[in-house]
Motif scaffolding. Sequence first.
Motif, PDB file in Angstrom:
ATOM      1  N   GLU A  58      -2.841  19.131  -4.781  1.00  0.00           N
ATOM      2  CA  GLU A  58      -2.672  18.076  -5.534  1.00  0.00           C
ATOM      3  C   GLU A  58      -3.669  17.205  -5.379  1.00  0.00           C
ATOM      4  OE1 GLU A  58       0.622  16.007  -3.905  1.00  0.00           O
ATOM      5  OE2 GLU A  58       2.321  17.454  -4.514  1.00  0.00           O
ATOM      6  N   THR A  59      -4.588  17.139  -4.238  1.00  0.00           N
ATOM      7  CA  THR A  59      -5.926  16.396  -4.099  1.00  0.00           C
ATOM      8  C   THR A  59      -6.904  17.059  -5.089  1.00  0.00           C
ATOM      9  OG1 THR A  59      -6.659  17.555  -2.220  1.00  0.00           O
ATOM     10  CG2 THR A  59      -5.365  15.721  -1.724  1.00  0.00           C
ATOM     11  N   LEU A  60      -6.615  18.225  -5.058  1.00  0.00           N
ATOM     12  CA  LEU A  60      -7.899  19.073  -5.798  1.00  0.00           C
ATOM     13  C   LEU A  60      -7.686  18.834  -7.528  1.00  0.00           C
ATOM     14  CD1 LEU A  60      -8.183  22.684  -4.357  1.00  0.00           C
ATOM     15  CD2 LEU A  60      -9.701  20.658  -4.015  1.00  0.00           C
ATOM     16  N   GLU A  61      -6.577  18.698  -7.571  1.00  0.00           N
ATOM     17  CA  GLU A  61      -6.214  18.422  -9.292  1.00  0.00           C
ATOM     18  C   GLU A  61      -6.661  17.046  -9.507  1.00  0.00           C
ATOM     19  OE1 GLU A  61      -2.328  19.386 -10.384  1.00  0.00           O
ATOM     20  OE2 GLU A  61      -2.324  21.271  -9.324  1.00  0.00           O
ATOM     21  N   ALA A  62      -6.533  16.031  -8.354  1.00  0.00           N
ATOM     22  CA  ALA A  62      -6.855  14.493  -8.806  1.00  0.00           C
ATOM     23  C   ALA A  62      -8.466  14.521  -8.778  1.00  0.00           C
ATOM     24  CB  ALA A  62      -6.178  13.750  -7.411  1.00  0.00           C
ATOM     25  N   SER A  67     -10.832  24.417 -13.722  1.00  0.00           N
ATOM     26  CA  SER A  67      -9.755  25.759 -13.523  1.00  0.00           C
ATOM     27  C   SER A  67     -10.414  26.768 -12.827  1.00  0.00           C
ATOM     28  CB  SER A  67      -9.129  26.028 -14.923  1.00  0.00           C
ATOM     29  OG  SER A  67      -8.331  26.878 -14.681  1.00  0.00           O
ATOM     30  N   SER A  68     -11.432  27.240 -13.171  1.00  0.00           N
ATOM     31  CA  SER A  68     -12.144  28.416 -12.419  1.00  0.00           C
ATOM     32  C   SER A  68     -12.283  27.863 -10.930  1.00  0.00           C
ATOM     33  CB  SER A  68     -13.447  28.716 -13.060  1.00  0.00           C
ATOM     34  OG  SER A  68     -14.353  27.721 -12.965  1.00  0.00           O
ATOM     35  N   SER A  69     -12.810  26.636 -10.573  1.00  0.00           N
ATOM     36  CA  SER A  69     -12.798  26.250  -9.224  1.00  0.00           C
ATOM     37  C   SER A  69     -11.480  26.491  -8.548  1.00  0.00           C
ATOM     38  CB  SER A  69     -13.560  24.956  -9.169  1.00  0.00           C
ATOM     39  OG  SER A  69     -14.673  25.277  -9.504  1.00  0.00           O
ATOM     40  N   LEU A  70     -10.451  25.891  -9.027  1.00  0.00           N
ATOM     41  CA  LEU A  70      -9.015  25.714  -8.607  1.00  0.00           C
ATOM     42  C   LEU A  70      -8.737  27.286  -8.320  1.00  0.00           C
ATOM     43  CD1 LEU A  70      -7.289  23.266 -10.964  1.00  0.00           C
ATOM     44  CD2 LEU A  70      -7.875  23.132  -8.323  1.00  0.00           C
ATOM     45  N   THR A  98       2.309  28.474  -3.198  1.00  0.00           N
ATOM     46  CA  THR A  98       1.418  27.463  -3.944  1.00  0.00           C
ATOM     47  C   THR A  98       0.864  28.238  -5.238  1.00  0.00           C
ATOM     48  OG1 THR A  98       0.776  26.693  -1.844  1.00  0.00           O
ATOM     49  CG2 THR A  98      -0.710  26.301  -3.785  1.00  0.00           C
ATOM     50  N   ALA A  99       1.003  27.248  -6.265  1.00  0.00           N
ATOM     51  CA  ALA A  99       0.484  27.847  -7.486  1.00  0.00           C
ATOM     52  C   ALA A  99      -0.476  26.860  -8.080  1.00  0.00           C
ATOM     53  CB  ALA A  99       1.740  27.969  -8.549  1.00  0.00           C
ATOM     54  N   ALA A 100      -1.867  27.205  -7.851  1.00  0.00           N
ATOM     55  CA  ALA A 100      -2.933  26.432  -8.480  1.00  0.00           C
ATOM     56  C   ALA A 100      -2.795  26.318  -9.982  1.00  0.00           C
ATOM     57  CB  ALA A 100      -4.462  26.965  -8.057  1.00  0.00           C
ATOM     58  N   ALA A 101      -3.259  24.983 -10.445  1.00  0.00           N
ATOM     59  CA  ALA A 101      -3.053  24.974 -11.710  1.00  0.00           C
ATOM     60  C   ALA A 101      -3.821  25.925 -12.661  1.00  0.00           C
ATOM     61  CB  ALA A 101      -3.740  23.584 -12.272  1.00  0.00           C
ATOM     62  N   ARG A 102      -3.082  26.716 -13.575  1.00  0.00           N
ATOM     63  CA  ARG A 102      -3.585  27.785 -14.232  1.00  0.00           C
ATOM     64  C   ARG A 102      -3.552  27.309 -15.803  1.00  0.00           C
ATOM     65  NH1 ARG A 102      -3.575  33.031 -12.617  1.00  0.00           N
ATOM     66  NH2 ARG A 102      -2.950  33.314 -10.345  1.00  0.00           N
ATOM     67  N   LYS A 103      -3.194  26.204 -15.884  1.00  0.00           N
ATOM     68  CA  LYS A 103      -3.311  25.890 -17.421  1.00  0.00           C
ATOM     69  C   LYS A 103      -4.603  25.720 -18.059  1.00  0.00           C
ATOM     70  CE  LYS A 103      -2.883  20.883 -16.026  1.00  0.00           C
ATOM     71  NZ  LYS A 103      -2.126  19.791 -16.097  1.00  0.00           N
TER      72      LYS A 103
END
Length: 318
Positions: A58-62, A67-70, A98-103
């Motif tokens: 959540e902090t990473l998305e903030a 997307s590639s880094s996530l 855990t599902a990192a944002a793939r969108k």
Amino acid sequence: MKFDPVGQFLQMLSVERNAARLTLDAYGRDLADVCETLGVDAPGLLRLGEADIAKYFETLEARGLASSSLLRRRSAIRQFYRFCLSENLIEADPSRKTAAARKGRSLPKILSRAEIEALIRAADGPALKEQSVSANKKPAHQAIRLECLIEMAYASGMRISELVGLRLDAVARDPAYLIVKGKGGVERLVPLNLSARAAIKAYLDIRPHFLPRGDKANPHLFASRGKEGHLTRRRVGQLLDEAALNAGIDPARVSPHVLRHAFATHLLEGGADLRVVQTLLGHADISTTQIYTHVAGERLREVVESHHPLAKRAHEAH
């Protein structure tokens, strides 16, 4: 000595998987960021739960990471905890849900078979052999070299760094396969079809044009007068841009890596096994190769919707 599970994990990647130094450094930084963000040391990673890992992402998305880094962070964390689980350092994997944002993940750019053929025609060296050099045309030897580069890249799926780094002795005796040293120093076989082999033969005849003065012993297949002694990745990109323009293709859609994407996607479209494509590309993890199944599937869907009679009838009804 303080117990360091991260160090053990990185050592395993280096020894057992022959991971490249850049990969080890990146994974080390990723796991160090987890520690810093969640306020734990390396052994403390073993005490984290699913809620902690979810909070971290959540902090990473903030932060607005790409997307590639996530995706890379997710890979580092998942692989670390799988290692810890296999070594009995933890009883459960806190990253498994855990599902990192793939969108934001974009599919690789590729070219159709017709566009690849157009690129090759645009760099058709043999057709220029009998033509005089003009302001609008490259010398025949440059065209022959470019045709060879495109044919080899598309036939083998090699990374551009692998291609420009090939030695002259790699193509001795007209081989059907090349032995290529990829990331992490891992060797693999890559194929050369008859068309690529013919292009190599034509190129070898004119290769002396590119040799540095007084350097007839240059060991590189794609020799150059530049300081590196061989053609650079940047220069190949520039040559492909010119070929794209001549072929009527947007240069933004063409790059050395796009030829590698086309190699993989067209193989899968033709029914090749995913594991075989993984081996040919030199991917350590099959999840990296799986992205091409999405590309191939999307293209096949478009073909069906465009040409299947029932799909056409439904379109007409709307």
